[in-house]
Design a protein around this motif. Structure first.
Motif, short mmCIF file in Angstrom:
data_model
loop_
_atom_site.label_atom_id
_atom_site.label_comp_id
_atom_site.label_asym_id
_atom_site.label_seq_id
_atom_site.Cartn_x
_atom_site.Cartn_y
_atom_site.Cartn_z
N LYS A 14 -12.37 12.56 6.22
CA LYS A 14 -12.20 14.01 6.28
C LYS A 14 -10.73 14.39 6.02
O LYS A 14 -10.45 15.30 5.25
N VAL A 15 -9.82 13.68 6.64
CA VAL A 15 -8.39 13.94 6.45
C VAL A 15 -7.98 13.57 5.02
O VAL A 15 -7.24 14.31 4.37
N ARG A 17 -9.78 13.66 2.33
CA ARG A 17 -10.26 14.71 1.43
C ARG A 17 -9.35 15.94 1.48
O ARG A 17 -9.07 16.55 0.45
N LYS A 18 -8.89 16.29 2.67
CA LYS A 18 -8.00 17.45 2.80
C LYS A 18 -6.69 17.20 2.06
O LYS A 18 -6.19 18.07 1.34
N VAL A 19 -6.13 16.01 2.23
CA VAL A 19 -4.87 15.68 1.55
C VAL A 19 -5.10 15.67 0.03
O VAL A 19 -4.29 16.20 -0.73
N PHE A 20 -6.22 15.10 -0.41
CA PHE A 20 -6.55 15.09 -1.83
C PHE A 20 -6.59 16.51 -2.39
O PHE A 20 -6.01 16.79 -3.44
N ARG A 21 -7.26 17.42 -1.68
CA ARG A 21 -7.37 18.80 -2.15
C ARG A 21 -6.01 19.49 -2.21
O ARG A 21 -5.74 20.26 -3.13
N ILE A 55 -2.47 15.54 8.51
CA ILE A 55 -2.54 14.10 8.73
C ILE A 55 -2.45 13.76 10.21
O ILE A 55 -2.02 14.57 11.02
N GLU A 56 -2.87 12.54 10.52
CA GLU A 56 -2.83 12.05 11.89
C GLU A 56 -1.70 11.03 12.03
O GLU A 56 -1.13 10.58 11.04
N GLU A 57 -1.42 10.68 13.26
CA GLU A 57 -0.27 9.81 13.56
C GLU A 57 -0.28 8.49 12.79
O GLU A 57 0.75 8.01 12.35
#
Length: 89
Positions: A14-15, A17-21, A55-57
């Motif tokens: 999920k994360v 895909r968000k970064v890709f977009r 993004i996460e840690e």
């Protein structure tokens, strides 16, 4: 304008895909986790903040600024990467 190569290693789909977009809205997808962008300094700051907010840690995103001389030295072998460059935000 600055040429930036962005690479990322993100665990969650999920994360990722968000970064890709986010990156897709600024430039060309070159390989699985690699984008090449030609963006303004303001866009660069905006993009980094958008990515930082999703993004996460344990995730990693790296930014490589390429000087004009370096850009001219980029070569590829194998299947050519997409040539489309976009500055649409």
């Amino acid at each position: 304008m600055v040429r930036v190569v962005v690479t990322y290693d993100i665990t969650e789909n999920k994360v990722r895909r968000k970064v890709f977009r986010i990156l897709e809205s600024y430039g060309a997808w070159k390989q699985y986790s690699v984008f090449e962008l030609e963006i303004s300094d303001v866009q660069h700051v905006q993009m980094r903040e958008k990515i930082r907010s999703v993004i996460e840690e344990q995730d990693r995103v790296r930014f490589y600024e390429l000087c004009e001389r370096c850009v001219k030295k980029v070569t590829e072998i194998g299947e050519p990467s997409p040539e489309a460059m976009s500055n649409v935000v």
